[in-house]
Design an enzyme around this catalytic site. Sequence first.
Site, PDB file in Angstrom:
ATOM      1  N   CYS A   1       0.970  -1.071   0.141  1.00 20.19           N
ATOM      2  CA  CYS A   1       0.370   0.053   0.045  1.00 20.19           C
ATOM      3  C   CYS A   1       0.792   1.480  -0.260  1.00 20.19           C
ATOM      4  O   CYS A   1       2.011   1.919   0.181  1.00 20.19           O
ATOM      5  CB  CYS A   1      -1.257  -0.094   1.889  1.00 20.19           C
ATOM      6  SG  CYS A   1      -2.214  -1.467   1.424  1.00 20.19           S
TER       7      CYS A   1
ATOM      8  N   CYS B   1      -3.125   4.782   2.586  1.00 19.90           N
ATOM      9  CA  CYS B   1      -4.055   3.619   2.714  1.00 19.90           C
ATOM     10  C   CYS B   1      -5.238   3.817   3.897  1.00 19.90           C
ATOM     11  O   CYS B   1      -3.975   3.819   5.224  1.00 19.90           O
ATOM     12  CB  CYS B   1      -3.915   2.241   2.188  1.00 19.90           C
ATOM     13  SG  CYS B   1      -5.034   0.942   1.703  1.00 19.90           S
TER      14      CYS B   1
ATOM     15  N   CYS C   1      -2.612  -3.084  -3.630  1.00 21.33           N
ATOM     16  CA  CYS C   1      -4.130  -3.100  -2.650  1.00 21.33           C
ATOM     17  C   CYS C   1      -5.167  -1.917  -3.761  1.00 21.33           C
ATOM     18  O   CYS C   1      -5.310  -0.948  -4.590  1.00 21.33           O
ATOM     19  CB  CYS C   1      -3.432  -1.863  -1.586  1.00 21.33           C
ATOM     20  SG  CYS C   1      -5.178  -1.587  -0.541  1.00 21.33           S
TER      21      CYS C   1
ATOM     22  N   CYS D   1      -6.396   1.527  -2.521  1.00 23.28           N
ATOM     23  CA  CYS D   1      -5.672   3.047  -2.311  1.00 23.28           C
ATOM     24  C   CYS D   1      -4.383   3.175  -3.567  1.00 23.28           C
ATOM     25  O   CYS D   1      -3.963   3.654  -4.278  1.00 23.28           O
ATOM     26  CB  CYS D   1      -3.996   2.913  -1.056  1.00 23.28           C
ATOM     27  SG  CYS D   1      -2.725   1.733  -0.947  1.00 23.28           S
TER      28      CYS D   1
END
Length: 183
Positions: free
Chosen positions: A34, A38, A65, A68
Amino acid sequence: MKITLREKWKAVIRCDKVYDGLFYYGVTTTGIFCRPSCNSKTPLKENVIFFENIESALKYGLRPCKRCRPDLIEYNPIFNIIEKAKYIYFNNYNDSKEIEKEIAKLPISTNHLIRIFKQEVGATPKEYLSRIRIEKAAELLKTTELTVINIAFMCGFHSLSAFYQCFKKEKRLSPVKYKKGKV
């Protein structure tokens, strides 16, 4: 600038956008990496590893992810939703049922859409749609021999009085005077 592990961890806990692009973090138990900003649930510290770049995280075997989107240079889901809404309004301005159906497919509530639309566009979705309808009506008034009432209904207005009120507010003339060229 060297960022310490402690600073990185604090950035992750705070979901701090300032650190986006400076490092990435991966969660070994989920196999995901991430951005520091995030908003996903904060992982356990012992399950987190830090990376200087996306390539390092990918080489480690982690996947980006979906919340994000660290794999994208710029990710602005609000902007994307607003653009989709504007597209729906523009392409379906004369069909309220279709607008309602398509807007319902967006991944946010109607109230949230109204809030972010007003914030980003400077008008509510209803005001924005009204402007589109009035611009289309103005074009038809100038370029066709259609009657005012036909134009009003073709542009998505459900009553002639609502059309007159909106048109006069936007153009500062009645549709009839506009059609006659008293601009």
